[in-house]
Structures are given as structure tokens and as C-alpha cells.
Design an enzyme around this catalytic site. Structure first.
Site, PDB file in Angstrom:
ATOM      1  N   HIS A 273      38.558  47.174  37.587  1.00 56.03           N
ATOM      2  CA  HIS A 273      38.961  45.800  37.915  1.00 56.03           C
ATOM      3  C   HIS A 273      39.672  45.144  36.733  1.00 56.03           C
ATOM      4  O   HIS A 273      39.402  45.476  35.577  1.00 56.03           O
ATOM      5  CB  HIS A 273      37.783  44.951  38.414  1.00 56.03           C
ATOM      6  CG  HIS A 273      36.776  44.531  37.388  1.00 56.03           C
ATOM      7  ND1 HIS A 273      35.438  44.382  37.668  1.00 56.03           N
ATOM      8  CD2 HIS A 273      36.893  44.197  36.067  1.00 56.03           C
ATOM      9  CE1 HIS A 273      34.804  43.971  36.588  1.00 56.03           C
ATOM     10  NE2 HIS A 273      35.650  43.862  35.604  1.00 56.03           N
TER      11      HIS A 273
ATOM     12  N   ASN B  13      35.064  50.057  36.637  1.00 57.77           N
ATOM     13  CA  ASN B  13      35.538  50.426  37.979  1.00 57.77           C
ATOM     14  C   ASN B  13      37.029  50.119  38.167  1.00 57.77           C
ATOM     15  O   ASN B  13      37.556  50.189  39.273  1.00 57.77           O
ATOM     16  CB  ASN B  13      34.721  49.706  39.057  1.00 57.77           C
ATOM     17  CG  ASN B  13      34.889  48.191  39.005  1.00 57.77           C
ATOM     18  OD1 ASN B  13      35.626  47.670  38.162  1.00 57.77           O
ATOM     19  ND2 ASN B  13      34.213  47.488  39.896  1.00 57.77           N
TER      20      ASN B  13
ATOM     21  N   ASP C  75      39.289  33.879  35.017  1.00 56.12           N
ATOM     22  CA  ASP C  75      38.321  33.790  36.115  1.00 56.12           C
ATOM     23  C   ASP C  75      37.147  32.902  35.724  1.00 56.12           C
ATOM     24  O   ASP C  75      37.031  32.498  34.566  1.00 56.12           O
ATOM     25  CB  ASP C  75      37.832  35.187  36.545  1.00 56.12           C
ATOM     26  CG  ASP C  75      37.630  36.126  35.359  1.00 56.12           C
ATOM     27  OD1 ASP C  75      37.303  35.644  34.265  1.00 56.12           O
ATOM     28  OD2 ASP C  75      37.801  37.346  35.538  1.00 56.12           O
TER      29      ASP C  75
ATOM     30  N   GLU D  59      38.137  43.316  42.306  1.00 56.14           N
ATOM     31  CA  GLU D  59      37.320  44.509  42.463  1.00 56.14           C
ATOM     32  C   GLU D  59      38.031  45.528  43.354  1.00 56.14           C
ATOM     33  O   GLU D  59      38.969  45.173  44.085  1.00 56.14           O
ATOM     34  CB  GLU D  59      35.959  44.127  43.070  1.00 56.14           C
ATOM     35  CG  GLU D  59      35.159  43.111  42.242  1.00 56.14           C
ATOM     36  CD  GLU D  59      34.478  43.723  41.019  1.00 56.14           C
ATOM     37  OE1 GLU D  59      34.995  44.715  40.459  1.00 56.14           O
ATOM     38  OE2 GLU D  59      33.424  43.187  40.617  1.00 56.14           O
TER      39      GLU D  59
HETATM   40  C1  F6R Z   1      36.270  38.687  32.401  1.00 52.32           C
HETATM   41  C2  F6R Z   1      37.073  39.595  33.246  1.00 52.32           C
HETATM   42  C3  F6R Z   1      36.674  41.029  33.400  1.00 52.32           C
HETATM   43  C4  F6R Z   1      36.332  41.712  32.078  1.00 52.32           C
HETATM   44  C5  F6R Z   1      35.836  43.137  32.344  1.00 52.32           C
HETATM   45  C6  F6R Z   1      35.428  43.840  31.069  1.00 52.32           C
HETATM   46  O1  F6R Z   1      36.883  37.426  32.322  1.00 52.32           O
HETATM   47  O2  F6R Z   1      38.026  39.170  33.821  1.00 52.32           O
HETATM   48  O3  F6R Z   1      37.723  41.734  34.026  1.00 52.32           O
HETATM   49  O4  F6R Z   1      37.456  41.745  31.264  1.00 52.32           O
HETATM   50  O5  F6R Z   1      34.754  43.093  33.224  1.00 52.32           O
HETATM   51  O6  F6R Z   1      34.311  43.198  30.537  1.00 52.32           O
HETATM   52  P1  F6R Z   1      33.773  43.579  29.083  1.00 52.32           P
HETATM   53  O7  F6R Z   1      34.842  43.231  28.141  1.00 52.32           O
HETATM   54  O8  F6R Z   1      32.549  42.724  28.894  1.00 52.32           O
HETATM   55  O9  F6R Z   1      33.495  45.036  29.112  1.00 52.32           O
END
Ligand code: F6R
Length: 260
Positions: free
Chosen positions: A140, A138, A67, A145
Site C-alpha cells: 500500500h 502489502n 492520510d 490497500e
Molecule cells: C502513513 C502511510 C502508510 C505508511 C506505511 C509504512 O501515513 O500512508 O502508507 O507509509 O504503512 O509505514 P511504516 O513507515 O510505519 O512502516
């Protein structure tokens, strides 16, 4: 789904790195899907160390980012392309060539066309062999989301309030500085990767991990769609596994596959 529960994030990152190395030993030119955030940092450090030992290289591979923020400036430290360049690109990292790091361009006005093209680029490259994933508290994955389509393709989407608050730590702890929109691989896109490797660390991921492995498949917890994927490895630390009901069973299944 194979679920490995290691005591610490360091041990979990090392276990995840062994999976990546095994895939690349079998298919050295595999195409890697790469995520950002805090979670994969230990894994990427392990991959850099393996590269330095001559046991692993992305020199002949392509990598696709999961992303990107929309509207973030090209030179912003937290632009995901820049994060991934620092973590992976170059002979002192994993050997990945900058031109072989693909990421959705969040800087153009027609980001919907960019999103559609990104899916085509992944397909034209032959598809992602191994997709590395984190998970939001959450549920995702990527920035899919809660409440989105379970079969979505790469698309432009707003970040949830929860994600903006969680990511504020990368933006001086100011939620207003976090981009509000991103381009993310869709759940349908992610599900086409041949292997999924999802990492989750910390108590704040425990509910999402429990839903991921044991909850009903639901848009409320987007990561639950991975229950329908034929080859998923979830690697957690003890805290992130603390709400699982059947952790003993998962440990036995993991030990049977990888050894204790
Ligand atoms: C980031 C992404 C998100 C993260 C998730 C966890 O490229 O796609 O899904 O993997 O928000 O983030 P952290 O690892 O910072 O807790």
C-alpha cells in the site's frame, strides 16, 4: 523510476533529504506531501537539522498529509495531524506553520464530503510538488490497500488486517485500539504530485519493493501504479532491496544521476 539502495536507513534518509533540499533550492515555496509511520522519521530529522543550519525552511510552504485515521480523538498522540505537528511544525522543526499543515479531518460524520473537499484543497493550492511516501509490506501507499482502484481520489476506506497488525505497535500493541477506517489520498491523487519520493526500510518491505519496481502493475500491489509516474525516486536500505532482481542496474542509473 530512480532507485537508490543505501546500506542503512540513516544513509537512505540522508539521500532522501538531499532530494528534498534540491527541490526546495530550485522552488523554495514548493508544496510538500507528507506521510507518517516510522519510515520518514529519519528524513524529517534531516530536514529539521537542515532547517537549524539555515539551509531549508517550510516557513513559506504548505504541506498536505497523505492520510488520517477516522474517529481518532483530536488530542490522540497517534493522530497523524499531531504526529506531523511534532515532526515538522514550528520554528524549532522545519518552520512549517500550523495553519499551512493540511490534513483530512477524520472527526466529522460526513467524511466522504471531507475527502472530496481535500482533493479540491490540493488542487486549489496548485497541486503537490513533492510527495513523500512510505510503503506497506502489502504494497500500500497512503492507505490504498490491495484491491482498490488504481485511479482513486481521496476517499474513506477500511484498513486491511495486515495494516492494523503492523500499526498496533503505535497503539500499545493492541490491534483492537487501531482505528479501523481512514481517509487517504487516492492513487489518482498521489499520481498527480509532480515528484514522488518513496522510502522503504527493512526486510519486511523487500517483497513490496520488488513488486513496486519489477512486478506487473496491479491492484494487488498498489504501489506498482507509480511505474506510470514520470519522476519517482525510491530510496531503500539494503534489506528492503534484497529481493530486487536488477539492483545493479538501478545502482548504475542512480550513480549517473546523483553521483556514486
Ligand atoms: C502513513 C502511510 C502508510 C505508511 C506505511 C509504512 O501515513 O500512508 O502508507 O507509509 O504503512 O509505514 P511504516 O513507515 O510505519 O512502516
Amino acid at each position: 523510476m530512480y532507485l537508490g539502495i543505501l546500506d542503512t536507513p540513516e544513509l537512505a534518509s540522508a539521500a532522501a533529504a538531499r532530494i528534498v533540499l534540491a527541490v526546495f533550492k530550485k522552488e523554495p515555496n514548493s508544496i510538500l506531501g507528507v506521510t507518517t509511520g516510522s519510515t520518514p522519521e529519519g528524513l524529517y530529522a534531516e530536514l529539521r537539522a537542515a532547517h537549524a543550519r539555515g539551509e531549508f525552511t517550510l516557513a513559506n510552504s504548505q504541506a498536505f498529509a497523505l492520510d488520517e485515521y477516522v474517529g481518532i480523538s483530536a488530542d490522540h498522540y497517534e493522530r497523524y495531524r499531531n504526529v506531523l505537528r511534532r515532526e515538522l511544525v514550528g520554528s524549532r522543526n522545519t518552520g512549517l506553520k500550523n495553519e499551512n499543515l493540511h490534513s483530512p479531518n477524520g472527526l466529522v460524520s460526513n467524511s466522504a464530503a471531507v475527502a472530496a473537499q481535500y482533493d479540491r484543497d490540493i488542487r486549489d493550492a496548485g497541486g503537490i510538488d513533492l510527495q513523500i511516501l512510505g510503503i506497506g509490506s502489502n504494497g500500500h501507499i497512503g492507505f490504498n490497500e490491495p484491491g482498490g482502484s488504481l485511479v482513486s481520489r481521496t476517499h474513506v476506506t477500511p484498513l486491511s488486517r495486515q495494516t492494523i497488525l503492523a500499526n498496533a505497535r503505535f497503539f500499545g500493541h493492541y490491534p483492537r485500539n487501531v482505528p479501523k477506517t481512514c481517509i487517504t489520498q487516492g492513487l489518482g491523487t498521489i499520481m498527480e504530485a509532480r515528484i514522488l519520493l518513496l522510502l522503504a526500510f527493512g526486510e519486511n518491505k523487500a517483497e513490496a519493493v520488488a513488486q513496486l519496481a519489477e512486478g506487473p502493475i496491479s491492484a494487488r500491489w498498489p504501489a506498482t501504479i507509480t511505474q506510470m509516474h514520470p519522476e519517482v525516486y525510491v530510496v531503500t536500505d539494503a534489506a528492503a532491496a534484497s529481493k530486487l532482481e536488477l539492483s545493479e542496474l538501478y545502482q548504475e542509473r542512480w550513480a549517473l544521476k546523483f553521483g556514486a
